[in-house]
Design an enzyme around this catalytic site. Structure first.
Site, PDB file in Angstrom:
ATOM      1  N   CYS A 116       0.809  -1.235   0.000  1.00 48.23           N
ATOM      2  CA  CYS A 116       0.000   0.000   0.000  1.00 48.23           C
ATOM      3  C   CYS A 116       0.836   1.276   0.000  1.00 48.23           C
ATOM      4  CB  CYS A 116      -0.943   0.012   1.193  1.00 48.23           C
ATOM      5  SG  CYS A 116      -2.127  -1.324   1.135  1.00 48.23           S
ATOM      6  N   HIS A 256      -3.364   7.215   2.965  1.00 52.92           N
ATOM      7  CA  HIS A 256      -3.786   5.927   2.397  1.00 52.92           C
ATOM      8  C   HIS A 256      -5.093   5.523   3.083  1.00 52.92           C
ATOM      9  CE1 HIS A 256      -3.958   1.862   1.090  1.00 52.92           C
ATOM     10  NE2 HIS A 256      -3.663   1.353   2.269  1.00 52.92           N
ATOM     11  N   ASN A 286     -10.243  -0.007   0.365  1.00 55.45           N
ATOM     12  CA  ASN A 286      -8.787   0.037   0.228  1.00 55.45           C
ATOM     13  C   ASN A 286      -8.401  -0.444  -1.176  1.00 55.45           C
ATOM     14  OD1 ASN A 286      -6.027  -0.245   0.373  1.00 55.45           O
ATOM     15  ND2 ASN A 286      -6.025  -1.388   2.304  1.00 55.45           N
TER      16      ASN A 286
HETATM   17  O1  UT7 Z   1      -3.627  -1.299   3.765  1.00 52.57           O
HETATM   18  C1  UT7 Z   1      -2.725  -2.256   4.209  1.00 52.57           C
HETATM   19  C2  UT7 Z   1      -2.635  -2.355   5.656  1.00 52.57           C
HETATM   20  N1  UT7 Z   1      -3.817  -2.927   6.227  1.00 52.57           N
HETATM   21  C3  UT7 Z   1      -4.445  -2.284   7.227  1.00 52.57           C
HETATM   22  O2  UT7 Z   1      -4.080  -1.184   7.579  1.00 52.57           O
HETATM   23  C4  UT7 Z   1      -5.579  -3.011   7.934  1.00 52.57           C
HETATM   24  C5  UT7 Z   1      -5.405  -2.876   9.431  1.00 52.57           C
HETATM   25  N2  UT7 Z   1      -6.408  -3.602  10.184  1.00 52.57           N
HETATM   26  C6  UT7 Z   1      -7.704  -3.188  10.270  1.00 52.57           C
HETATM   27  O3  UT7 Z   1      -8.091  -2.221   9.629  1.00 52.57           O
HETATM   28  C7  UT7 Z   1      -8.623  -3.906  11.225  1.00 52.57           C
HETATM   29  O4  UT7 Z   1      -7.879  -4.748  12.060  1.00 52.57           O
HETATM   30  C8  UT7 Z   1      -9.739  -4.735  10.516  1.00 52.57           C
HETATM   31  C9  UT7 Z   1     -10.743  -3.797   9.868  1.00 52.57           C
HETATM   32  C10 UT7 Z   1      -9.127  -5.648   9.479  1.00 52.57           C
HETATM   33  C11 UT7 Z   1     -10.499  -5.578  11.539  1.00 52.57           C
HETATM   34  O5  UT7 Z   1     -11.037  -4.730  12.541  1.00 52.57           O
HETATM   35  P1  UT7 Z   1     -10.792  -5.043  14.088  1.00 52.57           P
HETATM   36  O6  UT7 Z   1     -11.514  -4.015  14.846  1.00 52.57           O
HETATM   37  O7  UT7 Z   1      -9.307  -5.148  14.305  1.00 52.57           O
HETATM   38  O8  UT7 Z   1     -11.512  -6.425  14.265  1.00 52.57           O
HETATM   39  P2  UT7 Z   1     -10.903  -7.807  14.767  1.00 52.57           P
HETATM   40  O9  UT7 Z   1     -10.017  -8.399  13.742  1.00 52.57           O
HETATM   41  O10 UT7 Z   1     -10.352  -7.601  16.144  1.00 52.57           O
HETATM   42  O11 UT7 Z   1     -12.197  -8.675  14.885  1.00 52.57           O
HETATM   43  C12 UT7 Z   1     -13.220  -8.409  15.869  1.00 52.57           C
HETATM   44  C13 UT7 Z   1     -14.362  -9.384  15.674  1.00 52.57           C
HETATM   45  C14 UT7 Z   1     -13.913 -10.835  15.549  1.00 52.57           C
HETATM   46  O12 UT7 Z   1     -14.896 -11.652  16.171  1.00 52.57           O
HETATM   47  P3  UT7 Z   1     -14.665 -12.212  17.645  1.00 52.57           P
HETATM   48  O13 UT7 Z   1     -13.396 -13.012  17.588  1.00 52.57           O
HETATM   49  O14 UT7 Z   1     -14.549 -10.994  18.516  1.00 52.57           O
HETATM   50  O15 UT7 Z   1     -15.893 -13.012  17.875  1.00 52.57           O
HETATM   51  C15 UT7 Z   1     -13.941 -11.092  14.071  1.00 52.57           C
HETATM   52  O16 UT7 Z   1     -14.150 -12.424  13.747  1.00 52.57           O
HETATM   53  O17 UT7 Z   1     -15.042  -9.065  14.446  1.00 52.57           O
HETATM   54  C16 UT7 Z   1     -15.121 -10.265  13.667  1.00 52.57           C
HETATM   55  N3  UT7 Z   1     -15.112  -9.882  12.262  1.00 52.57           N
HETATM   56  C17 UT7 Z   1     -16.211  -9.532  11.590  1.00 52.57           C
HETATM   57  N4  UT7 Z   1     -17.498  -9.466  11.952  1.00 52.57           N
HETATM   58  C18 UT7 Z   1     -18.382  -9.063  11.022  1.00 52.57           C
HETATM   59  C19 UT7 Z   1     -14.030  -9.770  11.449  1.00 52.57           C
HETATM   60  N5  UT7 Z   1     -14.437  -9.360  10.222  1.00 52.57           N
HETATM   61  C20 UT7 Z   1     -15.784  -9.205  10.289  1.00 52.57           C
HETATM   62  C21 UT7 Z   1     -16.757  -8.811   9.369  1.00 52.57           C
HETATM   63  N6  UT7 Z   1     -18.039  -8.742   9.770  1.00 52.57           N
HETATM   64  N7  UT7 Z   1     -16.467  -8.462   8.095  1.00 52.57           N
END
Ligand code: UT7
Length: 332
Positions: A116, A256, A286
């Site tokens: 990215c 970004h 993204n």
């Molecule tokens: O551009 C390149 C670099 N990439 C980035 O900068 C991405 C950086 N990361 C992020 O933006 C975030 O970590 C995400 C948007 C990918 C995820 O958000 P988060 O707040 O960190 O969520 P998480 O991974 O901690 O997941 C929280 C919960 C999980 O469920 P449990 O384990 O708490 O039951 C996930 O399974 O949300 C769940 N989950 C979803 N639920 C509904 C993960 N994806 C989804 C989804 N819909 N699409």
């Protein structure tokens, strides 16, 4: 002799027609519009549909429009750099294919892969080549067909990404406008958190790798988020300090677009109010190397010659950085 700087003298983008909404994703995986909006700020993204179409097709459309908009003949272009994480093929470079499709015959061209942060790395490289005095017209393309490496059964990644391309024309100037400074960094120990497992020289494609879905993005979201939120804000503040800029001096932050929460945290650390931050993640998600040109193009008519702009990115690798430049023309 006056310093030669590289100035952006034109910008153009291409976005595919197909709009993949959160509502549609709700029917594909166990997710909700509410979850996606609150965790990422994304409402919809564009997807390139059509057999045989790849990153170069979007890039070439952006470039053809750029040449037309800036009244530039393809023959005048000296160099074309394409920042992409989703090349048409492993080789040759997608930049070569874009040049061919856009009728650019007198240039050399190559790709830069910095996930990215690729658009920033490419802008920096192109600017330094222009400063050398050897190249007069350089195009930088940021293009990605992220849908080609997204697993649409994996809710943790499929909601994040979209397809698009953007292109800028860089030309030399002796005025105090254009490229000013950059801080670019990388840390390969971050590769474990965000990568494509197979298809490279370590693990070539096989039936097993396809069955194991190892040709799709693997991301440990939380780990990446922690690095991204710190590094993007740190580097943006560092480039301000290095150049003696206060929040009042900065006209625009072009971040970004990976996650609205990362963008907000960066702007907060820089002391910038939201009206100085280009944000369109809601519409495109993204798009990896296209996010920054997509923003610049959307805000082009609001930019003025001499505006101090900071671009900042964070991506797989890990790679991150910030570039400080001054806008070179009044669009209206
Ligand atoms: O551009 C390149 C670099 N990439 C980035 O900068 C991405 C950086 N990361 C992020 O933006 C975030 O970590 C995400 C948007 C990918 C995820 O958000 P988060 O707040 O960190 O969520 P998480 O991974 O901690 O997941 C929280 C919960 C999980 O469920 P449990 O384990 O708490 O039951 C996930 O399974 O949300 C769940 N989950 C979803 N639920 C509904 C993960 N994806 C989804 C989804 N819909 N699409």
């Amino acid at each position: 002799m006056a310093n030669v700087r590289a100035a952006i003298t034109g910008i153009n983008v291409f976005t595919p027609d197909y709009v993949l909404t959160n509502k549609e994703l709700e029917k594909m995986v166990d997710t909700s519009d509410e979850w996606i909006m609150t965790r990422t700020g994304i409402r919809e993204r564009r997807i390139l549909k059509g057999e045989g179409l790849g990153t170069s097709d979007m890039g070439a459309e952006a470039v053809k429009g750029l040449l037309k908009k800036t009244n530039t003949s393809p023959d005048e272009i000296d160099l074309l750099i394409c920042a992409t994480a989703t090349p048409d093929m492993k080789f040759p470079a997608t930049a070569n294919i874009i040049s061919d499709k856009a009728g650019i015959k007198n240039a050399y061209s190559f790709d830069i892969m910095a996930a990215c942060s690729g658009f920033l790395y490419s802008f920096d490289t192109a600017s330094k080549l222009i400063e050398s005095g050897r190249y007069k017209k350089v195009i930088v393309v940021g293009a990605d067909k992220m849908s080609s490496i997204v697993d649409y059964t994996d809710r943790t990644t499929c909601v994040l990404f979209g397809d698009a391309a953007g292109a800028i024309l860089l030309e030399p100037t002796t005025e105090n406008i254009g490229y000013q400074d950059s801080i670019l960094q990388s840390d390969g120990s971050g590769a474990q958190f965000l990568h494509l497992k197979a298809g490279g020289s370590v693990k070539p494609a096989s039936h097993e790798t396809v069955d194991a879905k190892e040709h799709f993005i693997y991301q440990e979201g939380q780990a990446v988020f922690k690095f991204a939120v710190t590094k993007m804000a740190d580097v943006s503040v560092a480039i301000m300090e290095k150049n003696g800029l206060t929040a009042d001096d900065v006209a625009w932050l072009v971040p970004h677009q990976a996650n609205l929460r990362i963008i907000d945290a960066t702007a907060r650390r820089m002391g910038l109010s939201k009206d100085k931050v280009m944000i369109n993640i809601e519409k495109y998600g993204n798009t990896t190397n296209a996010t920054i040109p997509l923003c610049l193009a959307e805000w082009e008519n609001q930019l003025h010659k001499g505006d101090n702009i900071i671009m900042a990115a964070f991506g797989g690798g890990f790679t991150w950085g910030a570039i400080y430049f001054k806008w070179a023309y009044d669009s209206k």
